[in-house]
Design a protein around this motif. Sequence first.
Motif, PDB file in Angstrom:
ATOM      1  N   VAL A 196       0.827  -1.207   0.000  1.00 34.53           N
ATOM      2  CA  VAL A 196       0.000   0.000   0.000  1.00 34.53           C
ATOM      3  C   VAL A 196       0.861   1.258   0.000  1.00 34.53           C
ATOM      4  N   LYS A 197       1.938   1.254   0.735  1.00 36.59           N
ATOM      5  CA  LYS A 197       2.817   2.417   0.806  1.00 36.59           C
ATOM      6  C   LYS A 197       3.439   2.703  -0.569  1.00 36.59           C
ATOM      7  N   GLU A 198       3.869   1.660  -1.266  1.00 36.98           N
ATOM      8  CA  GLU A 198       4.457   1.823  -2.595  1.00 36.98           C
ATOM      9  C   GLU A 198       3.427   2.343  -3.593  1.00 36.98           C
ATOM     10  N   VAL A 199       2.220   1.820  -3.529  1.00 39.03           N
ATOM     11  CA  VAL A 199       1.153   2.272  -4.415  1.00 39.03           C
ATOM     12  C   VAL A 199       0.862   3.739  -4.156  1.00 39.03           C
ATOM     13  N   GLY A 200       0.814   4.125  -2.900  1.00 35.66           N
ATOM     14  CA  GLY A 200       0.573   5.521  -2.542  1.00 35.66           C
ATOM     15  C   GLY A 200       1.643   6.443  -3.090  1.00 35.66           C
ATOM     16  N   LYS A 201       2.896   6.012  -3.021  1.00 32.48           N
ATOM     17  CA  LYS A 201       4.004   6.829  -3.517  1.00 32.48           C
ATOM     18  C   LYS A 201       3.920   6.989  -5.033  1.00 32.48           C
ATOM     19  N   VAL A 202       3.594   5.917  -5.741  1.00 29.96           N
ATOM     20  CA  VAL A 202       3.443   5.983  -7.196  1.00 29.96           C
ATOM     21  C   VAL A 202       2.304   6.944  -7.549  1.00 29.96           C
ATOM     22  N   ARG A 203       1.208   6.850  -6.805  1.00 24.38           N
ATOM     23  CA  ARG A 203       0.074   7.747  -7.045  1.00 24.38           C
ATOM     24  C   ARG A 203       0.486   9.197  -6.852  1.00 24.38           C
ATOM     25  N   GLU A 204       1.214   9.487  -5.788  1.00 30.47           N
ATOM     26  CA  GLU A 204       1.668  10.851  -5.520  1.00 30.47           C
ATOM     27  C   GLU A 204       2.546  11.358  -6.662  1.00 30.47           C
ATOM     28  N   GLN A 205       3.432  10.509  -7.167  1.00 27.85           N
ATOM     29  CA  GLN A 205       4.308  10.906  -8.268  1.00 27.85           C
ATOM     30  C   GLN A 205       3.517  11.181  -9.541  1.00 27.85           C
ATOM     31  N   LEU A 206       2.497  10.368  -9.814  1.00 24.81           N
ATOM     32  CA  LEU A 206       1.665  10.573 -11.006  1.00 24.81           C
ATOM     33  C   LEU A 206       0.869  11.866 -10.908  1.00 24.81           C
ATOM     34  N   VAL A 207       0.309  12.119  -9.740  1.00 22.39           N
ATOM     35  CA  VAL A 207      -0.454  13.355  -9.539  1.00 22.39           C
ATOM     36  C   VAL A 207       0.468  14.557  -9.702  1.00 22.39           C
ATOM     37  N   ALA A 208       1.646  14.493  -9.115  1.00 20.33           N
ATOM     38  CA  ALA A 208       2.608  15.589  -9.225  1.00 20.33           C
ATOM     39  C   ALA A 208       2.973  15.839 -10.687  1.00 20.33           C
ATOM     40  N   ARG A 209       3.220  14.768 -11.430  1.00 21.44           N
ATOM     41  CA  ARG A 209       3.575  14.910 -12.844  1.00 21.44           C
ATOM     42  C   ARG A 209       2.447  15.561 -13.639  1.00 21.44           C
ATOM     43  N   ARG A 210       1.207  15.146 -13.352  1.00 22.75           N
ATOM     44  CA  ARG A 210       0.058  15.716 -14.067  1.00 22.75           C
ATOM     45  C   ARG A 210      -0.136  17.191 -13.748  1.00 22.75           C
ATOM     46  N   PHE A 211       0.100  17.598 -12.495  1.00 16.25           N
ATOM     47  CA  PHE A 211       0.020  19.017 -12.152  1.00 16.25           C
ATOM     48  C   PHE A 211       1.001  19.817 -12.989  1.00 16.25           C
ATOM     49  N   ARG A 212       2.225  19.349 -13.050  1.00 19.56           N
ATOM     50  CA  ARG A 212       3.252  20.070 -13.813  1.00 19.56           C
ATOM     51  C   ARG A 212       2.915  20.080 -15.305  1.00 19.56           C
ATOM     52  N   GLU A 213       2.517  18.935 -15.854  1.00 12.58           N
ATOM     53  CA  GLU A 213       2.174  18.863 -17.280  1.00 12.58           C
ATOM     54  C   GLU A 213       1.049  19.833 -17.622  1.00 12.58           C
ATOM     55  N   TYR A 214       0.030  19.874 -16.799  1.00 15.74           N
ATOM     56  CA  TYR A 214      -1.092  20.788 -17.015  1.00 15.74           C
ATOM     57  C   TYR A 214      -0.592  22.229 -17.088  1.00 15.74           C
ATOM     58  N   ARG A 215       0.218  22.608 -16.103  1.00 17.13           N
ATOM     59  CA  ARG A 215       0.708  23.982 -16.020  1.00 17.13           C
ATOM     60  C   ARG A 215       1.604  24.342 -17.199  1.00 17.13           C
ATOM     61  N   VAL A 216       2.548  23.469 -17.515  1.00 25.45           N
ATOM     62  CA  VAL A 216       3.521  23.747 -18.580  1.00 25.45           C
ATOM     63  C   VAL A 216       2.844  23.814 -19.948  1.00 25.45           C
ATOM     64  N   THR A 217       1.913  22.905 -20.231  1.00 26.25           N
ATOM     65  CA  THR A 217       1.266  22.912 -21.547  1.00 26.25           C
ATOM     66  C   THR A 217       0.403  24.154 -21.754  1.00 26.25           C
TER      67      THR A 217
END
Length: 67
Positions: free
Chosen positions: A11-32
Motif C-alpha cells: 500500500v505504501k508503494e502504491v501511494g508513492k506511485v500515485r503521488e508521483q503521477l499526480v505531481a507529474r500531471r500538475f506540472r504537465e497541465y501547467r507547462v502545456t
Amino acid sequence: MKEGMCCVMNVKEVGKVREQLVARRFREYRVTRNLTQKEVATSIGCNLLTYCGYEHGLSLIHISEPT
C-alpha cells in the motif's frame, strides 16, 4: 525475484506511485498552458509553496465535495 512470480506492491508503494503521477500531471497541465506556478496557485486558491509541494509530490491535494 524468481521467474513466474508476479510483482506485488504494498500500500505504501502504491501511494508513492500515485503521488508521483499526480505531481507529474500538475506540472504537465501547467507547462502545456504556459502558466507559472504562482498563476495556478492563485487560480486554485492556495499559496505558492503549497502548489509547489503538489508539483513535487511533497503534498497531496485534498478535494472535498462541493457544498
